[in-house]
Enzyme design. Structure first.
Site, PDB file in Angstrom:
ATOM      1  N   HIS A   1       1.936   1.127   5.789  1.00  0.00           N
ATOM      2  CA  HIS A   1       3.020   0.154   5.580  1.00  0.00           C
ATOM      3  C   HIS A   1       4.238   0.455   6.458  1.00  0.00           C
ATOM      4  CE1 HIS A   1       1.128  -1.663   1.951  1.00  0.00           C
ATOM      5  NE2 HIS A   1       0.624  -0.467   1.829  1.00  0.00           N
TER       6      HIS A   1
ATOM      7  N   ASN B   1       0.720  -5.562  -3.454  1.00  0.00           N
ATOM      8  CA  ASN B   1       0.186  -6.134  -2.217  1.00  0.00           C
ATOM      9  C   ASN B   1       0.059  -7.644  -2.363  1.00  0.00           C
ATOM     10  OD1 ASN B   1      -0.098  -3.785  -0.756  1.00  0.00           O
ATOM     11  ND2 ASN B   1      -2.267  -3.536  -1.151  1.00  0.00           N
TER      12      ASN B   1
ATOM     13  N   TYR C   1       3.897   8.896  -3.785  1.00  0.00           N
ATOM     14  CA  TYR C   1       5.075   8.259  -3.184  1.00  0.00           C
ATOM     15  C   TYR C   1       6.281   9.193  -3.175  1.00  0.00           C
ATOM     16  CZ  TYR C   1       2.417   3.914  -3.050  1.00  0.00           C
ATOM     17  OH  TYR C   1       1.473   2.966  -2.775  1.00  0.00           O
TER      18      TYR C   1
HETATM   19 FE1  HDE Z   1       0.519   2.753  -1.245  1.00  0.00          FE
HETATM   20  N1  HDE Z   1       1.547   4.196  -0.220  1.00  0.00           N
HETATM   21  N2  HDE Z   1      -0.889   4.098  -1.730  1.00  0.00           N
HETATM   22  N3  HDE Z   1      -0.598   1.286  -2.115  1.00  0.00           N
HETATM   23  N4  HDE Z   1       1.866   1.377  -0.725  1.00  0.00           N
HETATM   24  C1  HDE Z   1       2.686   4.019   0.444  1.00  0.00           C
HETATM   25  O1  HDE Z   1       4.540   5.444   0.320  1.00  0.00           O
HETATM   26  C2  HDE Z   1      -0.757   5.429  -1.626  1.00  0.00           C
HETATM   27  C3  HDE Z   1      -1.796   1.456  -2.748  1.00  0.00           C
HETATM   28  C4  HDE Z   1       1.920   0.077  -1.132  1.00  0.00           C
HETATM   29  O2  HDE Z   1       7.590  -1.055   1.580  1.00  0.00           O
HETATM   30  C5  HDE Z   1       3.282   5.305   0.923  1.00  0.00           C
HETATM   31  O3  HDE Z   1       6.737   5.215   0.817  1.00  0.00           O
HETATM   32  C6  HDE Z   1      -1.893   6.097  -2.222  1.00  0.00           C
HETATM   33  C7  HDE Z   1      -2.144   0.281  -3.494  1.00  0.00           C
HETATM   34  C8  HDE Z   1       3.062  -0.584  -0.543  1.00  0.00           C
HETATM   35  O4  HDE Z   1       8.022   1.090   1.524  1.00  0.00           O
HETATM   36  C9  HDE Z   1       2.309   6.363   0.391  1.00  0.00           C
HETATM   37  C10 HDE Z   1      -2.703   5.089  -2.673  1.00  0.00           C
HETATM   38  C11 HDE Z   1      -1.135  -0.594  -3.291  1.00  0.00           C
HETATM   39  C12 HDE Z   1       3.694   0.404   0.222  1.00  0.00           C
HETATM   40  C13 HDE Z   1       1.299   5.518  -0.330  1.00  0.00           C
HETATM   41  C14 HDE Z   1      -2.071   3.855  -2.372  1.00  0.00           C
HETATM   42  C15 HDE Z   1      -0.176   0.042  -2.425  1.00  0.00           C
HETATM   43  C16 HDE Z   1       2.938   1.615   0.072  1.00  0.00           C
HETATM   44  C17 HDE Z   1       3.600   5.354   2.382  1.00  0.00           C
HETATM   45  C18 HDE Z   1      -4.053   5.227  -3.363  1.00  0.00           C
HETATM   46  C19 HDE Z   1      -1.004  -2.032  -3.822  1.00  0.00           C
HETATM   47  C20 HDE Z   1       4.932   0.229   1.079  1.00  0.00           C
HETATM   48  C21 HDE Z   1       5.094   5.117   2.500  1.00  0.00           C
HETATM   49  C22 HDE Z   1      -4.002   5.970  -4.567  1.00  0.00           C
HETATM   50  C23 HDE Z   1      -0.884  -2.064  -5.258  1.00  0.00           C
HETATM   51  C24 HDE Z   1       6.189   0.331   0.285  1.00  0.00           C
HETATM   52  C25 HDE Z   1       5.584   5.242   1.159  1.00  0.00           C
HETATM   53  C26 HDE Z   1       7.381   0.096   1.201  1.00  0.00           C
HETATM   54  C27 HDE Z   1       3.287   2.830   0.654  1.00  0.00           C
HETATM   55  C28 HDE Z   1       0.280   6.074  -0.998  1.00  0.00           C
HETATM   56  C29 HDE Z   1      -2.672   2.601  -2.654  1.00  0.00           C
HETATM   57  C30 HDE Z   1       1.001  -0.623  -1.997  1.00  0.00           C
HETATM   58  C31 HDE Z   1       1.668   7.249   1.435  1.00  0.00           C
HETATM   59  C32 HDE Z   1      -2.111   7.593  -2.291  1.00  0.00           C
HETATM   60  C33 HDE Z   1      -3.405   0.095  -4.370  1.00  0.00           C
HETATM   61  C34 HDE Z   1       3.471  -2.026  -0.708  1.00  0.00           C
HETATM   62  O5  HDE Z   1       2.933   7.251  -0.482  1.00  0.00           O
END
Ligand code: HDE
Length: 691
Positions: A82, A155, A369
């Site tokens: 993202h 999402n 996060y």
């Molecule tokens: Fe994320 N995800 N994600 N994700 N995600 C990040 O956190 C993570 C997942 C989502 O505009 C990171 O600050 C893991 C699902 C959005 O700043 C990180 C898993 C969904 C955003 C991270 C998921 C999301 C992130 C990277 C699996 C939809 C951007 C930067 C367990 C429900 C937020 C940050 C923004 C961002 C980890 C799966 C949505 C790496 C470990 C499912 C919208 O922490």
């Protein structure tokens, strides 16, 4: 040019230097003085310190070093996923009091307003990548509630690729640029992604969504959002229900066609970012309704899948949405870095009344996060960055750490203490307490059996969408798998697709020239026939409207001024924006000799940037347009992309571009022709032209 200060201003600025950063900044702004980071007023911001006018730069130049060192460190690590995002401030208004179901204060009373900051993003690409890549989009909302910040980090697709957090790094490694070669950027059409997917059948439902038009939205303003996981709502009495969160855009959900997406990436790689920014700047504020699917354990038990499995959705036909609030984004960030880049979302930022479920994907996110913010923003005090600060009072006894911005007072930095009776204390009544969900069983590394069916909902989604949407899914799969070099991966994917839907698999196999080569998975849970869910089709989400859309009018020399002014007025009355395009940015004259300035030059305004187009010209202008390749491409693409096209005075150009007599092509002749153009453009695309 050097800036000179009056001595009195100089004195004021120096005198105002104190502890508080805010006071300092205001004093500098007030005097116009340019200073170093430590308040020293600069006498020269144009020349470094040298040994003679043509001599070497001196290491003594501490001002040069401060400025360049700051510059060298201007970038922080981009988000690992993202990274590419656009955001805006806004307000969430509660439209239905939900006190019976949740004690969350921001949902307690109708009319209650809560400030929000919302960031949209692509997943796979870097911070500078294109907006129109085929990808899921992030839809993250920070509610600055009176009970603390609540982050709904979702999402634009209601399901996810994987069921267990442990697989997330593998998924992301596979989709990002390949490790040895560093490409492709922001594209899933490559071997490592499809290799991983072909070995992870649980991703099949999400694959249907990312191969669908949803993965190439027309605008961030026209996207749905989903919390994806099942969460809990908890009321004052401690009773809990399950919930799934949905955002519904007021403008309807619109997407572009793949050929358009590819061309938009070249024409305007910031297409989504610009669109959001310009809409808000012009006062056309994007709006979403917050819908909740609320259900109890008994309903969850009746469903033929597990509500803790993030690869499954609950059809609206089974649990309808209850709309409880409206979000309006009404202010662009003042500074991209300070706000959009530094905003830190964490699904673990909760308020009383909302709680987690045991979804193993969500559970993994709860630690990820916070960890990410520590490495991106450099330390434990990231909550003190203005965009991340709660807007309600906050106080605790956590101290120190990298970049502490506050100056905590007093001796008591521990609790219990007796020396500061007025200091912060826990509160049983107001404080957050976790829902006491039952826990039982052994510690195991196992996937629940109830997570085993990977194909039924993929099939349900495919069969629920309209014929053009199905066709686009098949085309997207053919394109993506066509870019996969290793044939064995393609064969495995054809095997999975044949379990999802035989016609889909046959169409993709045919497109790849690999009919009969599918390699079926060895073992899998046979899909069951679920009822189709018409609500999943984008066609149900498409409002008949021009609100928030943009029409491009190509004007050739000698066009009819009255048609132009009537058309512009008609488009604007429908709530759409207009761009007048001329061969040259300087503009052109109408048939009465009046000069009209252009908003865009034709070379920078391909028709892919617009939702509908018109071409108006006089005879001289038509000859010029006929001799211009961009003018032909303008109409040819509008035809291919099924757009409504209005024409006046360009008979030959229309013939040569193959648009003559086609559905959705309107001649501006007669009283009602503009109204017919607007009516047709409101439908979005002229699907009958697609073949
Ligand atoms: Fe994320 N995800 N994600 N994700 N995600 C990040 O956190 C993570 C997942 C989502 O505009 C990171 O600050 C893991 C699902 C959005 O700043 C990180 C898993 C969904 C955003 C991270 C998921 C999301 C992130 C990277 C699996 C939809 C951007 C930067 C367990 C429900 C937020 C940050 C923004 C961002 C980890 C799966 C949505 C790496 C470990 C499912 C919208 O922490």
């Amino acid at each position: 040019m050097k800036q000179k200060m009056k001595p009195s201003e100089k004195a004021k600025s120096v005198a105002a230097k104190g502890n508080g950063g805010e006071t300092h900044q205001r004093s500098v702004e007030g005097t116009g003085a340019l200073t170093s980071n430590h308040g020293l007023i600069l006498s020269d911001n144009q020349n470094s310190l040298k040994g003679g006018p043509r001599g070497p730069t001196l290491i003594e130049d501490f001002l040069l070093r401060e400025k360049i060192t700051h510059f060298d460190h201007e970038r922080i690590p981009e988000r690992i996923v993202h990274a590419r995002g656009s955001a805006a401030h806004g307000v969430f208004t509660c439209t239905k009091a939900m006190g019976a179901i949740t004690k969350a204060g921001f949902l307690a009373s109708v009319g209650l307003e809560t400030p929000v900051f919302t960031r949209f993003s692509t997943v796979a690409g870097g911070a500078g990548s294109v907006d129109l890549a085929r990808d899921a989009r992030g839809f993250a909302v920070k509610f600055y509630t009176q009970e603390g910040n609540y982050d709904l980090v979702g999402n634009n697709i209601p399901v996810f690729f994987i069921q267990d957090a442990l697989k997330f790094p593998d998924l992301i490694h596979s989709v990002k640029m390949e490790a040895d070669r560093g490409f492709p950027q922001n594209a899933s059409a490559h071997d490592t992604f499809w290799d991983f997917i072909s070995l992870m059948p649980e991703s099949m439902h999400m694959v249907m969504w990312v191969m669908s038009d949803r993965a190439i939205p027309r605008s961030l303003r026209m996207m749905e959002g989903f919390g994806v996981h099942t969460f809990r709502l908890v009321n004052e009495a401690g009773e809990s229900k399950f919930v799934k969160f949905h955002w519904r855009p007021a403008l309807g959900s619109s997407c572009v066609l793949w050929d358009e997406a590819v061309k938009i990436c070249g024409a305007d790689q910031d297409f989504h970012r610009r669109d959001l920014y310009e809409a808000i700047a012009s006062g056309s504020f994007p709006e979403w309704e917050l819908g909740l699917q609320i259900f109890d354990q008994a309903t969850a038990d009746r469903l033929p899948f597990d509500v803790l499995d993030a690869t499954k959705l609950i059809p609206e036909e089974i649990v309808p949405l209850e709309f409880v609030g409206r979000m309006v984004l009404n202010r662009n960030p003042d500074n991209f870095f300070a706000e959009t880049e530094q905003v830190a979302f964490c699904p673990s930022h909760l308020v009383p009344g909302i709680d987690f479920s045991d979804d193993p994907l969500l559970q993994g996110r709860l630690m990820s996060y916070l960890d990410t913010q520590l490495s991106r923003l450099g330390g434990v005090n990231f909550h003190q960055i203005p965009i991340n600060q709660p807007k309600c009072p906050f106080a605790n006894l956590q101290r120190d750490g990298h970049m502490q911005m506050q100056v905590p007072k007093g001796r008591a930095n521990y609790e219990p203490n007796s020396i500061d009776p007025g200091g912060p204390r826990e509160s049983l009544e107001k404080g957050f307490s976790s829902f006491p969900a039952d826990l039982s069983g052994q510690k195991v590394r196992l996937r629940a059996e109830s997570f085993g069916d990977h194909y039924s909902q993929a099939r349900m989604f495919y069969r629920s969408v309209s014929a053009p949407e199905q066709k686009h899914i098949a085309m997207a799969l053919t394109f993506e798998l066509g870019k996969v070099e290793i044939a064995a991966i393609r064969k495995k994917m054809l095997g999975h697709l044949s379990i999802v839907d035989m016609d889909l698999a046959a169409s993709v196999a045919e497109g790849l020239g690999m009919s009969g080569e599918a390699e079926n998975p060895q073992e899998f849970v046979e899909p069951i026939e679920l009822d189709v869910s018409p609500a999943l089709s984008l066609f149900h989400r498409n409002e008949r409207t021009l609100q928030g859309r943009k029409i491009g009018i190509l004007a050739g020399a000698g066009f009819d001024g009255k048609t132009m002014s009537d058309l512009v007025a008609g488009i604007q009355a429908e709530g759409a924006a207009v761009a007048v395009i001329c061969l040259k940015i300087g503009g052109t004259k109408d048939s009465g000799g009046k000069k009209h300035v252009a908003d865009m030059a034709l070379s920078a305004a391909p028709s892919v940037l617009f939702d509908g187009v018109a071409v108006l010209s006089g005879p001289q202008g038509e000859s010029e347009l006929l001799a211009n390749a961009d003018a032909h491409a303008f109409l040819r693409d509008a035809r291919l992309h099924l757009k409504t096209i209005g024409v006046s005075g360009v008979k030959r150009l229309a013939q040569e571009s193959g648009i003559d007599g086609l559905a959705g092509v309107i001649q501006f002749e007669g009283a009602d022709s503009i109204a017919r153009f607007l009516e047709s453009a409101k439908s979005g695309r002229v699907w009958e032209r697609e073949n």
